[in-house]
Design an enzyme around this catalytic site. Structure first.
Site, PDB file in Angstrom:
ATOM      1  N   CYS A   1       0.651  -1.300   0.064  1.00  0.00           N
ATOM      2  CA  CYS A   1      -0.066  -0.036  -0.015  1.00  0.00           C
ATOM      3  C   CYS A   1       0.728   1.280   0.000  1.00  0.00           C
ATOM      4  O   CYS A   1       1.793   1.463   0.845  1.00  0.00           O
ATOM      5  CB  CYS A   1      -0.763   0.115   1.068  1.00  0.00           C
TER       6      CYS A   1
ATOM      7  N   CYS B   1       0.027   3.204   3.834  1.00  0.00           N
ATOM      8  CA  CYS B   1       0.501   2.322   5.156  1.00  0.00           C
ATOM      9  C   CYS B   1       1.626   1.486   5.008  1.00  0.00           C
ATOM     10  O   CYS B   1       2.200   1.039   6.007  1.00  0.00           O
ATOM     11  CB  CYS B   1      -0.572   1.626   5.722  1.00  0.00           C
TER      12      CYS B   1
ATOM     13  N   ASP C   1      29.012   2.598  57.738  1.00  0.00           N
ATOM     14  CA  ASP C   1      30.233   2.288  57.208  1.00  0.00           C
ATOM     15  C   ASP C   1      30.595   0.814  57.532  1.00  0.00           C
ATOM     16  O   ASP C   1      29.467   0.016  58.065  1.00  0.00           O
ATOM     17  CB  ASP C   1      31.474   2.634  58.430  1.00  0.00           C
TER      18      ASP C   1
END
Length: 522
Positions: A63, A66, A308
């Protein structure tokens, strides 16, 4: 705007004659009912465009509008590939939304057809604008056809792309001549795209990005467009194909609080020069089982501050959350979270989750982030006086809301910028200890009378001199972000005042525990 049935019929038949597929011919005629696109062969009869059913014309080219996106074979392939991708990954979400990315050349072809039809049927300016608004977009028609079939195959409900949906399926369609067709824009809007062509690093998304082409279409006059692009569009030599189908679930969050019982465990994986320094971390012990259970791609570990390596976090624990990226399992009941918590806690003695894991909303994460600056924390420190005579500790017990100026500590200066911070010590309580048996920096397990890490404290004490007379315990409540170790020993005068300065004696810290993080979480 709507056309008369005769005009719609004319547009439909003309669109077919120039190379549009039946579905695009219906689109360009202004048909907006999804049901007419399900069986396009019979729809023209129903709509009165023709007297007998027609078969889809099989040309040697797709097409012109599209590029084959609305072709039955392409649609069927998309439906099957989407279903396979979703079902293979086993997402448990009940709803989904689908995003379709189509070739950029489609924009040029749509513009070309709009101009061609407007001129062919002599639309007025108002009619041309109405035509543009009336024609359904290719993406819209694609979703009308594809989504109902996908819903059946994956047992989920599709919702509009505009709706808030955590689960998104992205379908990417590609066209081999896409960039070649877009080169016409170099002649139409040369300055815009030549600049992008010269600055490839800056425009890494490509010379002809979707946004730049959309902008060019708005700014390009009709006569200028027709001069450089065929109207109607030429027949393409190839059609679109499914380049990729991806699935993604938005981030899901679980959170809680954790206790850290080891003085040899980093919060996150610790690497130096590419080498991992420790076997595991708090993050790995907590998060790896969660990530595995929910089948997430990855995760982000979030916590209210960090301790820590040699600092423990006890009692109510440290607030944390785990952001799970693209999880497959998101339906986590209270029972499932409780079971997951138990599995994590029984898998290690280094870290435990306090209470149970909970599902966390994204909004609630603000509490975790804001708490980094607003919360208060309590600590227990084991301190050692290194000189005689020993001072009285009463002066420490009387201090309230002491303001402390701290420069970035020497120990973290290699990874944090040099800055001066004002922090508050809200309260302190200090007491001498008479023997090592009285030391208990580790809270006892509520389900047991055992204290598995008391030996660690014994080792620390054995390294200290004059244990019975030189050690004291310091409990203190501080503003978030206070460097407690440096507050004790002064950090070569970089923290003022410090415990050393207040007591006028050399003081060092032997061990430190976080005993409370005062934040409403989770």
């Amino acid at each position: 705007m709507s056309f008369s049935i005769d005009k719609e019929c004319e547009i439909y038949n003309y669109s077919l004659s120039i190379g549009c597929c039946i579905r695009c011919s219906l689109r360009l005629s202004g048909v907006r009912s999804p049901s007419h696109y399900e069986n396009p062969v019979h729809s023209p009869v129903t709509l009165g465009y023709t007297n007998s059913s027609v078969s889809e014309v099989k040309n040697n080219y797709p097409c012109i509008a599209c590029l084959g996106i609305l072709d039955d074979e392409t649609l069927t392939a998309a439906i099957e590939k989407i279903a396979a991708e979703v079902n293979n990954q086993e997402y448990d979400c009940d709803v989904f939304t689908c995003a379709l990315t189509i070739p950029i050349a489609v924009q040029l072809r749509e513009r070309s057809l709009q101009i061609n039809l407007s001129r062919k049927f002599e639309f007025s300016k108002e009619a041309a604008a109405g035509f543009k608004r009336t024609v359904p977009q290719i993406k819209e028609v694609w979703k009308w056809i594809v989504l109902p079939e996908v819903e059946k195959l994956i047992d989920k409900t599709g919702v509009p792309i505009s709706a808030t949906c955590p689960f998104v399926i992205d379908v990417f369609l590609a066209y081999s001549q896409d960039e070649d067709e877009c080169k016409a824009l170099l002649k139409m809007c040369g300055n815009t795209f030549k600049k992008r062509l010269q600055q490839k690093k800056k425009y890494s998304d490509g010379v002809f990005s979707r946004k730049s082409v959309e902008t060019a279409m708005i700014n390009t006059l009709e006569n200028q467009f027709v001069e450089h692009y065929p109207c109607p569009p030429s027949h393409p030599s190839s059609q679109t194909f499914i380049n990729e189908v991806t699935c993604a679930h938005s981030s899901f969050f679980v959170g809680g609080r954790y206790n850290k019982y080891s003085r040899e465990l980093s919060q996150t994986p610790w690497f130096i020069c590419g080498q991992k320094k420790m076997e595991t971390s708090v993050q790995e012990l907590l998060c790896d089982p969660i990530v595995k259970f929910v089948k997430a791609d990855s995760m982000k570990f979030l916590s209210s501050g960090r301790e820590d390596v040699d600092v423990r976090t006890l009692h109510s624990g440290r607030p944390f959350a785990v952001e799970l990226l693209n999880p497959r399992i998101t339906k986590l009941s209270e029972a499932i979270l409780q079971d997951l918590t138990q599995k994590i806690n029984t898998s290690t003695e280094l870290v435990h989750i306090v209470g149970n894991l909970q599902s966390i909303s994204r909004d609630k994460l603000k509490t975790l982030k804001e708490g980094e600056d607003t919360k208060t924390k309590t600590y227990r420190a084991l301190c050692l006086c290194r000189s005689q005579p020993l001072p009285t500790l009463d002066v420490l017990n009387e201090i309230r809301d002491l303001e402390v100026i701290q420069k970035t500590p020497v120990r973290v200066l290699h990874r944090r910028p040099l800055a001066t911070r004002l922090r508050t010590i809200h309260a302190m309580k200090a007491s001498w200890i008479s023997s090592k048996e009285t030391i208990n920096l580790q809270c006892r397990d509520q389900d047991s009378n055992k204290n598995p890490l008391v030996e660690v404290e014994d080792e620390l004490l054995e390294k200290s001199n004059d244990l019975a007379t030189n050690l004291f315990i310091l409990d203190l409540t501080t503003q978030a972000g206070t460097y407690v170790k440096e507050f004790v020993h002064g950090d070569f005068g970089r923290t003022k005042p410090s415990i050393c300065e207040i007591l006028q004696i050399e003081v060092d810290i032997v061990a430190l525990d976080v005993t409370s993080i005062n934040l409403n979480w989770p």
